[in-house]
Scaffold this motif. Structure first.
Motif, PDB file in Angstrom:
ATOM      1  N   THR A 196      10.507  14.359  -7.524  1.00 18.89           N
ATOM      2  CA  THR A 196      10.907  14.612  -4.915  1.00 18.89           C
ATOM      3  C   THR A 196       9.970  14.770  -4.713  1.00 18.89           C
ATOM      4  O   THR A 196       8.762  14.350  -3.735  1.00 18.89           O
ATOM      5  CB  THR A 196      11.227  16.283  -4.986  1.00 18.89           C
ATOM      6  N   ASP A 197       7.986  15.448  -5.253  1.00 22.16           N
ATOM      7  CA  ASP A 197       7.115  15.088  -5.077  1.00 22.16           C
ATOM      8  C   ASP A 197       6.422  14.042  -4.779  1.00 22.16           C
ATOM      9  O   ASP A 197       5.545  13.036  -4.015  1.00 22.16           O
ATOM     10  CB  ASP A 197       5.529  16.254  -5.356  1.00 22.16           C
ATOM     11  N   LEU A 198       7.132  12.931  -6.282  1.00 25.00           N
ATOM     12  CA  LEU A 198       6.293  11.391  -6.687  1.00 25.00           C
ATOM     13  C   LEU A 198       6.953  10.626  -6.136  1.00 25.00           C
ATOM     14  O   LEU A 198       6.431   9.502  -5.401  1.00 25.00           O
ATOM     15  CB  LEU A 198       6.712  11.233  -7.945  1.00 25.00           C
ATOM     16  N   HIS A 199       8.765  11.069  -5.659  1.00 30.35           N
ATOM     17  CA  HIS A 199       8.795  10.276  -4.637  1.00 30.35           C
ATOM     18  C   HIS A 199       8.922  10.237  -3.170  1.00 30.35           C
ATOM     19  O   HIS A 199       8.498   8.780  -2.516  1.00 30.35           O
ATOM     20  CB  HIS A 199      10.692  10.615  -4.492  1.00 30.35           C
ATOM     21  N   GLN A 200       8.485  11.847  -2.836  1.00 29.49           N
ATOM     22  CA  GLN A 200       7.910  10.982  -1.043  1.00 29.49           C
ATOM     23  C   GLN A 200       6.188  10.603  -1.024  1.00 29.49           C
ATOM     24  O   GLN A 200       6.431   9.861  -0.645  1.00 29.49           O
ATOM     25  CB  GLN A 200       7.343  12.660  -0.806  1.00 29.49           C
ATOM     26  N   SER A 201       5.609  10.435  -2.210  1.00 27.37           N
ATOM     27  CA  SER A 201       4.226   9.493  -2.505  1.00 27.37           C
ATOM     28  C   SER A 201       4.472   8.501  -2.372  1.00 27.37           C
ATOM     29  O   SER A 201       3.766   8.133  -1.159  1.00 27.37           O
ATOM     30  CB  SER A 201       3.565  10.069  -3.473  1.00 27.37           C
ATOM     31  N   ILE A 202       5.483   7.920  -2.911  1.00 26.19           N
ATOM     32  CA  ILE A 202       5.513   6.890  -2.814  1.00 26.19           C
ATOM     33  C   ILE A 202       6.007   6.401  -1.843  1.00 26.19           C
ATOM     34  O   ILE A 202       6.228   4.852  -1.100  1.00 26.19           O
ATOM     35  CB  ILE A 202       6.971   6.144  -4.132  1.00 26.19           C
ATOM     36  N   VAL A 203       6.923   7.006  -0.723  1.00 28.64           N
ATOM     37  CA  VAL A 203       7.238   6.639   0.083  1.00 28.64           C
ATOM     38  C   VAL A 203       6.929   6.337   1.536  1.00 28.64           C
ATOM     39  O   VAL A 203       6.507   6.070   2.285  1.00 28.64           O
ATOM     40  CB  VAL A 203       9.064   7.509   0.531  1.00 28.64           C
ATOM     41  N   SER A 204       5.358   7.475   1.072  1.00 27.75           N
ATOM     42  CA  SER A 204       4.013   7.680   2.083  1.00 27.75           C
ATOM     43  C   SER A 204       3.376   6.634   2.424  1.00 27.75           C
ATOM     44  O   SER A 204       3.544   5.517   3.127  1.00 27.75           O
ATOM     45  CB  SER A 204       3.653   8.664   2.602  1.00 27.75           C
ATOM     46  N   TYR A 205       3.575   5.821   1.213  1.00 28.36           N
ATOM     47  CA  TYR A 205       2.326   4.977   0.694  1.00 28.36           C
ATOM     48  C   TYR A 205       3.478   3.367   0.897  1.00 28.36           C
ATOM     49  O   TYR A 205       3.445   2.372   1.470  1.00 28.36           O
ATOM     50  CB  TYR A 205       2.454   4.329  -0.973  1.00 28.36           C
ATOM     51  N   ASN A 206       5.199   3.781   0.938  1.00 32.37           N
ATOM     52  CA  ASN A 206       6.112   2.534   1.057  1.00 32.37           C
ATOM     53  C   ASN A 206       5.281   2.644   2.942  1.00 32.37           C
ATOM     54  O   ASN A 206       5.596   0.438   3.048  1.00 32.37           O
ATOM     55  CB  ASN A 206       7.689   2.666   1.159  1.00 32.37           C
ATOM     56  N   GLU A 207       5.026   3.252   4.056  1.00 32.11           N
ATOM     57  CA  GLU A 207       4.664   2.916   4.933  1.00 32.11           C
ATOM     58  C   GLU A 207       3.460   2.541   5.410  1.00 32.11           C
ATOM     59  O   GLU A 207       3.675   1.729   6.128  1.00 32.11           O
ATOM     60  CB  GLU A 207       5.153   4.906   5.880  1.00 32.11           C
ATOM     61  N   LYS A 208       3.422   2.410   4.713  1.00 29.59           N
ATOM     62  CA  LYS A 208       2.012   1.734   4.593  1.00 29.59           C
ATOM     63  C   LYS A 208       1.926   0.015   4.433  1.00 29.59           C
ATOM     64  O   LYS A 208       1.764  -0.380   4.928  1.00 29.59           O
ATOM     65  CB  LYS A 208       0.762   2.374   4.016  1.00 29.59           C
ATOM     66  N   LEU A 209       2.652   0.251   2.944  1.00 24.46           N
ATOM     67  CA  LEU A 209       2.918  -1.386   2.905  1.00 24.46           C
ATOM     68  C   LEU A 209       3.473  -2.098   3.552  1.00 24.46           C
ATOM     69  O   LEU A 209       3.325  -3.043   3.953  1.00 24.46           O
ATOM     70  CB  LEU A 209       3.716  -1.049   1.514  1.00 24.46           C
ATOM     71  N   GLN A 210       5.088  -1.531   5.117  1.00 23.05           N
ATOM     72  CA  GLN A 210       6.085  -1.775   5.685  1.00 23.05           C
ATOM     73  C   GLN A 210       4.430  -2.126   6.401  1.00 23.05           C
ATOM     74  O   GLN A 210       4.927  -3.783   7.241  1.00 23.05           O
ATOM     75  CB  GLN A 210       6.753  -0.745   5.960  1.00 23.05           C
ATOM     76  N   GLN A 211       3.717  -1.621   7.072  1.00 26.19           N
ATOM     77  CA  GLN A 211       2.577  -1.564   7.973  1.00 26.19           C
ATOM     78  C   GLN A 211       2.002  -3.307   7.481  1.00 26.19           C
ATOM     79  O   GLN A 211       1.849  -4.024   8.406  1.00 26.19           O
ATOM     80  CB  GLN A 211       1.914  -0.891   8.470  1.00 26.19           C
ATOM     81  N   GLY A 212       1.593  -3.907   6.478  1.00 26.21           N
ATOM     82  CA  GLY A 212       0.897  -4.291   5.647  1.00 26.21           C
ATOM     83  C   GLY A 212       1.723  -5.933   5.872  1.00 26.21           C
ATOM     84  O   GLY A 212       1.683  -6.817   6.680  1.00 26.21           O
ATOM     85  N   LEU A 213       3.785  -5.406   5.194  1.00 22.09           N
ATOM     86  CA  LEU A 213       3.968  -6.565   5.658  1.00 22.09           C
ATOM     87  C   LEU A 213       4.151  -7.352   6.925  1.00 22.09           C
ATOM     88  O   LEU A 213       4.177  -8.591   7.014  1.00 22.09           O
ATOM     89  CB  LEU A 213       5.568  -6.070   4.480  1.00 22.09           C
ATOM     90  N   ASP A 214       4.587  -6.271   7.771  1.00 21.31           N
ATOM     91  CA  ASP A 214       4.630  -7.302   9.317  1.00 21.31           C
ATOM     92  C   ASP A 214       3.373  -7.377  10.056  1.00 21.31           C
ATOM     93  O   ASP A 214       3.423  -8.389   9.733  1.00 21.31           O
ATOM     94  CB  ASP A 214       4.833  -5.465  10.115  1.00 21.31           C
ATOM     95  N   GLN A 215       2.266  -7.237   9.129  1.00 15.26           N
ATOM     96  CA  GLN A 215       0.750  -7.370   9.842  1.00 15.26           C
ATOM     97  C   GLN A 215       1.122  -8.483   8.767  1.00 15.26           C
ATOM     98  O   GLN A 215       0.976  -9.884   9.874  1.00 15.26           O
ATOM     99  CB  GLN A 215      -0.186  -6.585   8.636  1.00 15.26           C
ATOM    100  N   ALA A 264      13.612   4.541   0.455  1.00 16.46           N
ATOM    101  CA  ALA A 264      13.861   6.359   0.823  1.00 16.46           C
ATOM    102  C   ALA A 264      14.785   6.788   0.728  1.00 16.46           C
ATOM    103  O   ALA A 264      14.576   7.590   0.348  1.00 16.46           O
ATOM    104  CB  ALA A 264      13.558   5.581   2.371  1.00 16.46           C
ATOM    105  N   ASN A 265      15.846   5.442   0.210  1.00 14.51           N
ATOM    106  CA  ASN A 265      16.904   6.532   0.246  1.00 14.51           C
ATOM    107  C   ASN A 265      18.036   6.680  -1.016  1.00 14.51           C
ATOM    108  O   ASN A 265      18.714   7.410  -1.513  1.00 14.51           O
ATOM    109  CB  ASN A 265      18.611   5.444   0.812  1.00 14.51           C
ATOM    110  N   LEU A 266      17.240   6.611  -2.121  1.00 14.77           N
ATOM    111  CA  LEU A 266      17.248   7.326  -3.409  1.00 14.77           C
ATOM    112  C   LEU A 266      17.660   8.846  -3.687  1.00 14.77           C
ATOM    113  O   LEU A 266      17.073   9.151  -2.579  1.00 14.77           O
ATOM    114  CB  LEU A 266      15.799   6.570  -4.577  1.00 14.77           C
ATOM    115  N   GLN A 267      18.665   9.283  -4.445  1.00 11.95           N
ATOM    116  CA  GLN A 267      18.569   9.714  -4.858  1.00 11.95           C
ATOM    117  C   GLN A 267      18.073  10.803  -5.628  1.00 11.95           C
ATOM    118  O   GLN A 267      17.673  10.395  -6.936  1.00 11.95           O
ATOM    119  CB  GLN A 267      20.451  10.304  -6.159  1.00 11.95           C
ATOM    120  N   VAL A 268      17.447  11.792  -5.674  1.00 10.37           N
ATOM    121  CA  VAL A 268      15.983  11.915  -6.331  1.00 10.37           C
ATOM    122  C   VAL A 268      16.668  13.291  -7.014  1.00 10.37           C
ATOM    123  O   VAL A 268      16.642  14.570  -6.879  1.00 10.37           O
ATOM    124  CB  VAL A 268      14.643  12.071  -5.298  1.00 10.37           C
TER     125      VAL A 268
END
Length: 145
Positions: free
Chosen positions: A90-109, A81-85
């Motif tokens: 920008t839009d692609l990075h933001q899409s990946i970051v939003s998927y990363n939020e789902k992925l983090q929730q899955g990893l927590d689960q 999330a902290n990469l220089q883009v």
């Protein structure tokens, strides 16, 4: 002396904008390489996930190794999330970051499932999220200038 000063000023004016261009290209290459490496890590994890879960169910050492791998993956997700883009991504990075939020929730689960003795990746959505992120990698490859 005036000629020398004028020549130096002209030289600086010609070189400085070139440095900015080189920096933009460097940022673009760095972002692309970092994203490709990140995607490779996710792909490998997705491929190893089922065997890791099966081993963790029967082997306490494998369970501990899986917990550590989940923690390392969460750290990589946060770092991404902290990469220089570059502007074009920008839009692609933001899409990946939003998927990363789902992925983090899955990893927590998955971590919770392991603590409770359940199947590690049951009801986490991790495989689907990794697949969606990998689809974005194809978009990234099409954006490279």
């Amino acid at each position: 002396m005036k000629k020398y000063s004028l020549s130096l000023l002209l030289f600086i004016l010609l070189i400085v904008p070139g440095c900015g261009f080189a920096e933009k290209v460097g940022n673009s290459v760095s972002f692309t390489a970092d994203t490709a490496s990140y995607m490779q890590t996710l792909t490998e994890f997705g491929q190893d996930m089922d065997s890791l879960a099966a081993d963790a169910a029967t082997n306490p050492q494998a369970k501990e190794a899986l917990v550590e791998r989940l923690a390392a993956l969460k750290e990589q997700i946060s770092g991404y999330a902290n990469l220089q883009v570059p502007e074009y991504a920008t839009d692609l990075h933001q899409s990946i970051v939003s998927y990363n939020e789902k992925l983090q929730q899955g990893l927590d689960q998955a971590s919770t499932n392991l603590e409770e003795g359940k199947a590690a990746f049951e009801s986490t959505g991790i495989p689907e999220t990794i697949s969606q992120i990998n689809e974005l990698l194809n978009q990234l490859n099409q954006l490279i200038p």
